[in-house]
Design a protein around this motif. Structure first.
Motif, PDB file in Angstrom:
ATOM      1  N   ASP A 157     108.440  65.226  95.570  1.00  0.00           N
ATOM      2  CA  ASP A 157     107.159  64.780  96.158  1.00  0.00           C
ATOM      3  C   ASP A 157     106.126  64.578  95.047  1.00  0.00           C
ATOM      4  O   ASP A 157     105.374  63.607  95.056  1.00  0.00           O
ATOM      5  N   TYR A 158     106.128  65.500  94.102  1.00  0.00           N
ATOM      6  CA  TYR A 158     105.187  65.370  92.978  1.00  0.00           C
ATOM      7  C   TYR A 158     105.514  64.119  92.167  1.00  0.00           C
ATOM      8  O   TYR A 158     104.625  63.322  91.830  1.00  0.00           O
ATOM      9  N   ARG A 200     104.355  60.800  93.334  1.00  0.00           N
ATOM     10  CA  ARG A 200     102.926  60.494  93.169  1.00  0.00           C
ATOM     11  C   ARG A 200     102.702  59.729  91.870  1.00  0.00           C
ATOM     12  O   ARG A 200     101.663  59.447  91.445  1.00  0.00           O
ATOM     13  N   LEU A 226     100.647  71.369  95.487  1.00  0.00           N
ATOM     14  CA  LEU A 226     101.412  70.970  96.674  1.00  0.00           C
ATOM     15  C   LEU A 226     101.922  72.231  97.359  1.00  0.00           C
ATOM     16  O   LEU A 226     102.041  73.285  96.725  1.00  0.00           O
ATOM     17  N   LYS A 227     102.272  72.078  98.637  1.00  0.00           N
ATOM     18  CA  LYS A 227     102.759  73.233  99.397  1.00  0.00           C
ATOM     19  C   LYS A 227     104.047  72.847 100.103  1.00  0.00           C
ATOM     20  O   LYS A 227     104.163  71.704 100.571  1.00  0.00           O
ATOM     21  N   GLN A 228     104.996  73.749 100.170  1.00  0.00           N
ATOM     22  CA  GLN A 228     106.208  73.477 100.959  1.00  0.00           C
ATOM     23  C   GLN A 228     106.521  74.689 101.818  1.00  0.00           C
ATOM     24  O   GLN A 228     106.536  75.825 101.341  1.00  0.00           O
ATOM     25  N   ILE A 261     109.743  69.656  96.689  1.00  0.00           N
ATOM     26  CA  ILE A 261     108.352  69.734  96.240  1.00  0.00           C
ATOM     27  C   ILE A 261     108.176  69.011  94.897  1.00  0.00           C
ATOM     28  O   ILE A 261     107.135  68.405  94.636  1.00  0.00           O
TER      29      ILE A 261
END
Ligand code: SF4
Length: 349
Positions: free
Chosen positions: A345-346, A349, A298-300, A342
């Motif tokens: 967000d993970y 999922r 992932l990217k932030q 981040i």
């Protein structure tokens, strides 16, 4: 005051009377606690993003005393997703000092002495809540002033700050400080926008230096270019019998006081085999252990940093342990802890 300056102030106030339609829940608010809360939430945050947080905070903590009494972990969870957690920590410290003193400060100096309150925020609270004559200077105001008066002194220099502060205070109608401050910021957001300002219909255009000389794209000027650093984070999800290792970030860095999974940072992208060779990884997982799921990346984007994060899962035997700053918590109780965006967000999922 010169005619050009008087024209500017009068036109901003007149424009505001007919365009007071930028509705925000904190607008025309007089309660200094609500104004302060909105200003802290909106520091480095867009209005649309900050609005639901503001509403949640005033619902959870209707008075500054309620906020002061709240446990830190609870406030951090409510703040989760807004970033810049130092703001949240300072906000809580300020709430506690206000509660301790017995009332919200009602002078510019008293407001400016609160933790996390800079010159802009102090002027905004002082003028909105108490109509005190202090001019606000945010990005919108710098832009409008630089363009209208054709000022090319860089706004991020001491000389620039001094010049714009003097000018902003000179223009301020002392008996209408709150209304005018709100009006000039709205004007910058709606008319004198960063890109494609509405010059053709702008009420200031007859005396606007930038418009008259075709300089709207060239001012305001900044001396420094923003340098964005790339960082590569590898989070190790170390699972043990339905539990998972986490720890609180205590170092002076991004996300201080939030929680994270054991982390290895590398100066460049690294695959799992490269990662295994690093001292950071070997300190955490000295024994060769297989991953239990493919890594997720992932990217932030933060203001000064781009975070590239990978999440790699491992299943560990019951005798595995980590140093005492790590905690083993049940996986179904992770929502009790505040994590950086981040990681949430993970987890979503
Ligand atoms: S004329 Fe254009 S540049 Fe000048 S103040 Fe109006 S919108 Fe801004």
């Amino acid at each position: 005051m010169t005619d050009t300056k008087r024209f500017f102030t009068d036109r901003i106030l007149t424009w505001n009377r007919s365009h007071n339609d930028r509705t925000m829940p904190w607008k025309n608010e007089k309660n200094p606690y609500f104004i302060w809360l909105s200003e802290i939430i909106l520091q480095q945050t867009r209005v649309e993003q900050g609005r639901p947080y503001y509403e949640r905070f005033i619902a959870a903590y209707p008075t500054v005393n309620d906020l002061a009494k709240a446990p830190e972990e609870e406030v951090f969870r409510l703040w989760q997703g807004l970033g810049y957690y130092a703001r949240c920590k300072n906000m809580l410290a300020a709430a506690r000092s206000i509660a301790h003193s017995g009332k919200f400060p009602d002078t510019y100096e008293g407001i400016a002495a609160l933790k996390g309150v800079g010159a802009y925020t102090a002027a905004a609270i002082a003028s909105f809540a108490y109509n005190l004559p202090h001019a606000v200077l945010d990005g919108n105001v710098y832009r409008v002033l630089a363009r209208y008066f054709g000022i090319d002194t860089p706004i991020d220099t001491t000389a620039g700050k001094k010049r714009f502060t003097f000018l902003a205070n000179d223009l301020l109608p002392k008996n209408q400080a709150g209304i005018y401050n709100q009006a000039i910021m709205d004007f910058g957001a709606v008319v004198c926008k960063p890109q494609q300002p509405l010059c053709k219909t702008c009420t200031l255009s007859p005396h606007c230096e930038a418009f008259q000389k075709g300089l709207t794209d060239l001012v305001p000027v900044k001396s420094k270019k923003l340098i964005i650093k790339k960082r590569y984070f590898h989070f190790l999800l170390l699972e043990q019998d339905g539990k998972i290792w986490i720890r609180k970030r205590t170092a002076k860095d991004i996300w201080q006081n939030l929680h994270e999974f054991p982390l290895v940072e590398t100066p460049a992208p690294a695959d799992l085999e490269t990662l295994r060779q690093t001292p950071g990884f070997q300190r955490l997982l000295p024994i060769k252990t297989k991953t239990t799921a493919p890594g997720i990346e992932l990217k932030q984007q933060l203001t000064h940093q781009t975070i590239h994060a990978s999440f790699i899962r491992f299943s560990l035997s019951p005798d595995f342990t980590l140093p005492e700053d790590y905690m083993l918590v049940p996986a179904n109780q992770l929502d009790k802890y505040a994590f950086p965006k981040i990681i949430t967000d993970y987890l979503k999922r």
